[in-house]
Design a protein around this motif. Structure first.
Motif, PDB file in Angstrom:
ATOM      1  N   LEU A  88       0.824  -1.206   0.000  1.00 17.75           N
ATOM      2  CA  LEU A  88       0.000   0.000   0.000  1.00 17.75           C
ATOM      3  C   LEU A  88       0.862   1.263   0.000  1.00 17.75           C
ATOM      4  CD1 LEU A  88      -2.853  -1.002   2.471  1.00 17.75           C
ATOM      5  CD2 LEU A  88      -3.098  -0.532   0.031  1.00 17.75           C
ATOM      6  N   SER A  89       1.935   1.255   0.792  1.00 16.67           N
ATOM      7  CA  SER A  89       2.807   2.436   0.824  1.00 16.67           C
ATOM      8  C   SER A  89       3.455   2.663  -0.534  1.00 16.67           C
ATOM      9  CB  SER A  89       3.871   2.284   1.911  1.00 16.67           C
ATOM     10  OG  SER A  89       4.750   1.213   1.623  1.00 16.67           O
ATOM     11  N   HIS A  90       3.753   1.577  -1.254  1.00 22.10           N
ATOM     12  CA  HIS A  90       4.300   1.715  -2.601  1.00 22.10           C
ATOM     13  C   HIS A  90       3.254   2.277  -3.563  1.00 22.10           C
ATOM     14  CE1 HIS A  90       6.481   0.704  -6.285  1.00 22.10           C
ATOM     15  NE2 HIS A  90       5.362   0.148  -6.727  1.00 22.10           N
ATOM     16  N   LEU A  91       2.004   1.822  -3.431  1.00 26.23           N
ATOM     17  CA  LEU A  91       0.946   2.258  -4.341  1.00 26.23           C
ATOM     18  C   LEU A  91       0.512   3.704  -4.105  1.00 26.23           C
ATOM     19  CD1 LEU A  91      -1.256  -0.972  -4.337  1.00 26.23           C
ATOM     20  CD2 LEU A  91       0.294  -0.209  -6.143  1.00 26.23           C
ATOM     21  N   LEU A  92       0.870   4.256  -2.967  1.00 26.54           N
ATOM     22  CA  LEU A  92       0.508   5.649  -2.682  1.00 26.54           C
ATOM     23  C   LEU A  92       1.018   6.594  -3.759  1.00 26.54           C
ATOM     24  CD1 LEU A  92      -0.612   7.911  -0.883  1.00 26.54           C
ATOM     25  CD2 LEU A  92       1.512   7.768   0.457  1.00 26.54           C
ATOM     26  N   ARG A  93       2.132   6.242  -4.378  1.00 34.31           N
ATOM     27  CA  ARG A  93       2.694   7.160  -5.383  1.00 34.31           C
ATOM     28  C   ARG A  93       1.754   7.361  -6.566  1.00 34.31           C
ATOM     29  NH1 ARG A  93       5.725   5.292  -9.891  1.00 34.31           N
ATOM     30  NH2 ARG A  93       5.887   3.025 -10.076  1.00 34.31           N
ATOM     31  N   TYR A  94       0.916   6.349  -6.857  1.00 34.06           N
ATOM     32  CA  TYR A  94      -0.023   6.506  -7.966  1.00 34.06           C
ATOM     33  C   TYR A  94      -1.125   7.494  -7.608  1.00 34.06           C
ATOM     34  CZ  TYR A  94       2.477   2.512  -9.777  1.00 34.06           C
ATOM     35  OH  TYR A  94       3.479   1.683 -10.221  1.00 34.06           O
ATOM     36  N   LYS A  95      -1.506   7.537  -6.341  1.00 34.74           N
ATOM     37  CA  LYS A  95      -2.477   8.545  -5.909  1.00 34.74           C
ATOM     38  C   LYS A  95      -1.829   9.928  -5.859  1.00 34.74           C
ATOM     39  CE  LYS A  95      -5.603   7.929  -2.790  1.00 34.74           C
ATOM     40  NZ  LYS A  95      -6.821   8.053  -3.623  1.00 34.74           N
ATOM     41  N   ASN A  96      -0.558   9.980  -5.504  1.00 39.65           N
ATOM     42  CA  ASN A  96       0.135  11.273  -5.491  1.00 39.65           C
ATOM     43  C   ASN A  96       0.254  11.838  -6.907  1.00 39.65           C
ATOM     44  OD1 ASN A  96       0.490  11.244  -2.709  1.00 39.65           O
ATOM     45  ND2 ASN A  96       2.499  10.246  -2.829  1.00 39.65           N
ATOM     46  N   GLU A  97       0.482  10.946  -7.872  1.00 39.53           N
ATOM     47  CA  GLU A  97       0.585  11.389  -9.261  1.00 39.53           C
ATOM     48  C   GLU A  97      -0.776  11.732  -9.846  1.00 39.53           C
ATOM     49  OE1 GLU A  97       2.530   8.117 -11.099  1.00 39.53           O
ATOM     50  OE2 GLU A  97       4.462   8.484 -10.103  1.00 39.53           O
ATOM     51  N   ASN A  98      -1.820  11.033  -9.367  1.00 41.04           N
ATOM     52  CA  ASN A  98      -3.174  11.282  -9.865  1.00 41.04           C
ATOM     53  C   ASN A  98      -4.150  11.151  -8.704  1.00 41.04           C
ATOM     54  OD1 ASN A  98      -5.645  11.438 -11.105  1.00 41.04           O
ATOM     55  ND2 ASN A  98      -5.388   9.612 -12.374  1.00 41.04           N
ATOM     56  N   PRO A  99      -4.535  12.278  -8.078  1.00 37.29           N
ATOM     57  CA  PRO A  99      -5.417  12.222  -6.900  1.00 37.29           C
ATOM     58  C   PRO A  99      -6.765  11.571  -7.161  1.00 37.29           C
ATOM     59  CG  PRO A  99      -4.404  14.391  -7.127  1.00 37.29           C
ATOM     60  CD  PRO A  99      -4.110  13.640  -8.385  1.00 37.29           C
ATOM     61  N   ASN A 100      -7.142  11.404  -8.433  1.00 34.75           N
ATOM     62  CA  ASN A 100      -8.427  10.778  -8.743  1.00 34.75           C
ATOM     63  C   ASN A 100      -8.388   9.250  -8.674  1.00 34.75           C
ATOM     64  OD1 ASN A 100      -9.814  13.231  -9.233  1.00 34.75           O
ATOM     65  ND2 ASN A 100      -8.887  13.348 -11.272  1.00 34.75           N
ATOM     66  N   VAL A 101      -7.202   8.677  -8.541  1.00 34.13           N
ATOM     67  CA  VAL A 101      -7.097   7.222  -8.441  1.00 34.13           C
ATOM     68  C   VAL A 101      -7.758   6.747  -7.152  1.00 34.13           C
ATOM     69  CG1 VAL A 101      -5.477   5.314  -8.053  1.00 34.13           C
ATOM     70  CG2 VAL A 101      -5.042   6.976  -9.869  1.00 34.13           C
ATOM     71  N   ILE A 102      -8.574   5.697  -7.265  1.00 28.96           N
ATOM     72  CA  ILE A 102      -9.228   5.086  -6.101  1.00 28.96           C
ATOM     73  C   ILE A 102      -8.404   3.861  -5.683  1.00 28.96           C
ATOM     74  CG2 ILE A 102     -11.320   3.977  -5.239  1.00 28.96           C
ATOM     75  CD1 ILE A 102     -11.617   6.959  -5.904  1.00 28.96           C
ATOM     76  N   LEU A 103      -8.035   3.816  -4.413  1.00 31.06           N
ATOM     77  CA  LEU A 103      -7.257   2.706  -3.874  1.00 31.06           C
ATOM     78  C   LEU A 103      -8.105   1.971  -2.841  1.00 31.06           C
ATOM     79  CD1 LEU A 103      -4.595   1.149  -3.649  1.00 31.06           C
ATOM     80  CD2 LEU A 103      -3.817   2.867  -2.005  1.00 31.06           C
ATOM     81  N   GLY A 104      -8.277   0.668  -3.036  1.00 29.66           N
ATOM     82  CA  GLY A 104      -9.128  -0.100  -2.140  1.00 29.66           C
ATOM     83  C   GLY A 104      -8.454  -1.345  -1.611  1.00 29.66           C
ATOM     84  N   VAL A 105      -8.850  -1.761  -0.412  1.00 26.23           N
ATOM     85  CA  VAL A 105      -8.395  -3.010   0.190  1.00 26.23           C
ATOM     86  C   VAL A 105      -9.610  -3.915   0.336  1.00 26.23           C
ATOM     87  CG1 VAL A 105      -7.365  -4.116   2.207  1.00 26.23           C
ATOM     88  CG2 VAL A 105      -6.499  -1.905   1.414  1.00 26.23           C
ATOM     89  N   ALA A 106      -9.520  -5.119  -0.221  1.00 20.25           N
ATOM     90  CA  ALA A 106     -10.624  -6.077  -0.167  1.00 20.25           C
ATOM     91  C   ALA A 106     -10.157  -7.343   0.542  1.00 20.25           C
ATOM     92  CB  ALA A 106     -11.099  -6.402  -1.582  1.00 20.25           C
ATOM     93  N   GLY A 107     -11.116  -8.194   0.885  1.00 19.60           N
ATOM     94  CA  GLY A 107     -10.778  -9.512   1.383  1.00 19.60           C
ATOM     95  C   GLY A 107     -10.677  -9.623   2.892  1.00 19.60           C
ATOM     96  N   CYS A 108      -9.982 -10.682   3.324  1.00 14.05           N
ATOM     97  CA  CYS A 108      -9.952 -11.039   4.744  1.00 14.05           C
ATOM     98  C   CYS A 108      -9.289  -9.988   5.610  1.00 14.05           C
ATOM     99  CB  CYS A 108      -9.237 -12.377   4.915  1.00 14.05           C
ATOM    100  SG  CYS A 108     -10.110 -13.766   4.166  1.00 14.05           S
ATOM    101  N   MET A 109      -8.222  -9.382   5.119  1.00 10.56           N
ATOM    102  CA  MET A 109      -7.533  -8.358   5.902  1.00 10.56           C
ATOM    103  C   MET A 109      -8.430  -7.146   6.121  1.00 10.56           C
ATOM    104  SD  MET A 109      -3.786  -6.790   5.082  1.00 10.56           S
ATOM    105  CE  MET A 109      -3.250  -5.215   5.776  1.00 10.56           C
ATOM    106  N   ALA A 110      -9.302  -6.863   5.168  1.00  6.14           N
ATOM    107  CA  ALA A 110     -10.237  -5.758   5.326  1.00  6.14           C
ATOM    108  C   ALA A 110     -11.123  -5.975   6.543  1.00  6.14           C
ATOM    109  CB  ALA A 110     -11.080  -5.594   4.065  1.00  6.14           C
ATOM    110  N   ASN A 111     -11.577  -7.204   6.735  1.00  7.03           N
ATOM    111  CA  ASN A 111     -12.384  -7.529   7.917  1.00  7.03           C
ATOM    112  C   ASN A 111     -11.564  -7.518   9.189  1.00  7.03           C
ATOM    113  OD1 ASN A 111     -14.440  -8.412   5.933  1.00  7.03           O
ATOM    114  ND2 ASN A 111     -15.435  -9.260   7.739  1.00  7.03           N
ATOM    115  N   HIS A 112     -10.373  -8.080   9.099  1.00  5.39           N
ATOM    116  CA  HIS A 112      -9.572  -8.292  10.297  1.00  5.39           C
ATOM    117  C   HIS A 112      -8.982  -7.001  10.842  1.00  5.39           C
ATOM    118  CE1 HIS A 112      -5.751 -10.136  12.218  1.00  5.39           C
ATOM    119  NE2 HIS A 112      -6.756 -10.238  13.058  1.00  5.39           N
ATOM    120  N   LEU A 113      -8.540  -6.094   9.939  1.00  2.14           N
ATOM    121  CA  LEU A 113      -7.787  -4.920  10.377  1.00  2.14           C
ATOM    122  C   LEU A 113      -8.349  -3.628   9.802  1.00  2.14           C
ATOM    123  CD1 LEU A 113      -4.102  -6.223  10.037  1.00  2.14           C
ATOM    124  CD2 LEU A 113      -5.461  -6.047  12.111  1.00  2.14           C
ATOM    125  N   LYS A 114      -9.665  -3.522   9.742  1.00  2.00           N
ATOM    126  CA  LYS A 114     -10.240  -2.332   9.113  1.00  2.00           C
ATOM    127  C   LYS A 114      -9.789  -1.042   9.794  1.00  2.00           C
ATOM    128  CE  LYS A 114     -14.645  -2.889  11.628  1.00  2.00           C
ATOM    129  NZ  LYS A 114     -14.319  -4.166  12.296  1.00  2.00           N
TER     130      LYS A 114
END
Length: 468
Positions: A88-114
């Motif tokens: 996720l920290s690596h993917l942040l650069r794509y949001k920095n380059e384009n603030p319109n990018v939507i970044l989402g977390v799905a799956g088991c970790m989403a439930n466990h560590l929301k």
């Protein structure tokens, strides 16, 4: 993960930083789905891809061109979660380059560590659990149109089986079909009941519809998925009945399933497996430990003696069946004697391969609430090292027994290491590498391969002369 990694082209090779979103040559918001974890996660990525494709989304060629980036996650082990936070920290650069990018977390970790996700990665726009994928399109619309805090939907739904939805499959010869969601076993170390909810079976008609669909698409092998897949039951219709119907579908040449639970085997299921050639003679049979006292603390529902008896019964029906297992070392208060019992189990059963892990505490579980994680890390590491060394030697010996035999191999594709070789899987799930014959073989073809050498990971052979 400490396991014998699959060589060459593997059906699970898309697990990681490649796009699981199905390709579609049309305009639309571009989506990139990365998958981490087990086959269930990969099947869920295909499900999300199908939902989004149906709503007009398309696949991004790469991360740079993505409008939406989704990471489908696993929560079974702490190492997997930390890997996702790093990603996720690596993917942040794509949001920095384009603030319109939507970044989402799905799956088991989403439930466990929301809560932790929103604290450690506050730039994440969507957190969506395994029972909320039907609502993913509306969440994406809301995230794109409104300046809102992270959208979170991790509600568990004891009725959700995604009946009627059609996953869009990744390319390959193997299709994953979820026949069961959730788990009722509640082992003390396991977070799955808290991230995927209670056990429920997919309607047989829906499963068979998916099997027929993948057969029409050209898939040759299916893997039926469930947390405790052999406990599948809908009314009076059980897992043996489902296998009986699945093997009748024309075009499907091999049927696998994972992961069964030891106490949910019966003679009806074993007789069904033994009778049908299409059903792979391979079982992943999670033991977790070879010690009865440890199994009791883990709340596994069998003793060591019962596990041994099960293995003997399985082999009475299918003497040459291959088996793998899961083992946890260093679980709460594990003694030297309990660990030695696990080594004894490995020597006695002689699994073809094994997935072996150090215990890592998972919040929400009974172990995290009630049991001290008191085995020192250096002890866990030493035990894991001994276990791996033992299993490596057993695997080498087991694979050597296949030398001078002829195995039916389902072709996966060209070897990564040598373009003059092909690779594929035997019926009992061993990777085989063999020289290209004089005639053409396509992915999904089954060909006899005479084995002349082996490592602890791979069989090496050639197609006999006269085969065409």
């Amino acid at each position: 993960m400490s396991a014998f990694e699959h060589d060459e082209r593997d059906p699970y090779a898309n697990n990681g930083e490649s796009n699981a979103m199905p390709q579609a040559s049309r305009p639309g918001k571009r989506v990139f789905i990365e998958t981490y974890g087990c086959q269930m996660n990969m099947a869920d990525s295909e499900l999300m891809g199908g939902i989004l494709l149906n709503q007009g989304y398309t696949a991004a060629a790469n991360l740079e061109e993505s409008d939406i980036i989704l990471i489908n996650t696993c929560a079974v082990r702490e190492k997997a979660e930390e890997r996702v936070f790093g990603r996720l920290s690596h993917l942040l650069r794509y949001k920095n380059e384009n603030p319109n990018v939507i970044l989402g977390v799905a799956g088991c970790m989403a439930n466990h560590l929301k809560k932790e996700i929103t604290e450690r990665a506050p730039y994440v726009d969507i957190v969506v659990g395994p029972d909320a994928y039907r609502r993913l399109p509306e969440m994406l619309v809301q995230a794109q149109e409104e300046e809102v805090d992270p959208l979170i939907d991790v509600r568990l739904d004891k009725a959700e089986t995604y009946e009627g939805l059609v996953p869009v499959r990744s390319e390959g010869i193997t299709a994953w079909i979820s026949v069961q969601r959730g788990c009722d076993k509640c082992c003390t170390f396991c977070v799955v009941p808290f991230t995927r909810g209670r056990e429920r079976g997919v309607a047989p008609s829906d499963v068979l519809s998916q099997v027929r669909n993948v057969a029409e698409l050209g898939y040759k092998e299916i893997t039926l998925l469930g947390q405790t897949v052999n406990s599948y039951r809908v009314g009076d219709y059980d897992f043996s009945d489902l296998l009986e119907d699945v093997v009748k579908v024309d075009g499907i040449e091999r049927v696998r399933f994972t992961s069964p639970y030891p106490t949910d085997f019966n003679d009806k299921l074993l007789e069904t497996m033994a009778r049908h050639k299409k059903i792979s003679k391979y079982l992943h049979l999670p033991a977790q430990s070879g010690s009865t006292s440890m199994l009791e603390r883990m709340k596994r529902r069998y003793t060591r003696e019962e596990f041994d008896a099960l293995v003997a019964n399985i082999r009475s029906y299918m003497p040459d069946i291959a088996m793998s297992t899961d083992i946890i070392v260093g679980f709460c208060s594990e003694t030297d004697e309990e660990f030695e019992a696990t080594l004894d189990l490995m020597r006695q059963v002689r699994f073809d391969f094994a997935y072996m892990f150090q215990y890592s505490e998972r919040s929400l579980t009974a172990a995290a609430r009630n049991m001290p994680d008191d085995v020192p890390m250096e002890v866990k590491g030493e035990r894991l090292k001994r276990l791996i060394e033992l299993q490596e030697s057993i695997s080498a010996e087991v694979f050597q027994t296949r030398i001078s035999t002829t195995q039916d191999v389902m072709v996966i594709g060209e070897s990564r290491r040598n373009p003059d070789d092909l690779c594929g899987r035997t019926d009992d799930f061993k990777m085989a590498v063999f020289a290209k014959p004089s005639f053409e073989l396509k992915p999904g073809d089954i060909v006899p391969v005479h084995i002349h050498d082996a490592t602890s990971h791979t069989l090496i052979g050639r197609v006999p002369e006269g085969i065409s």
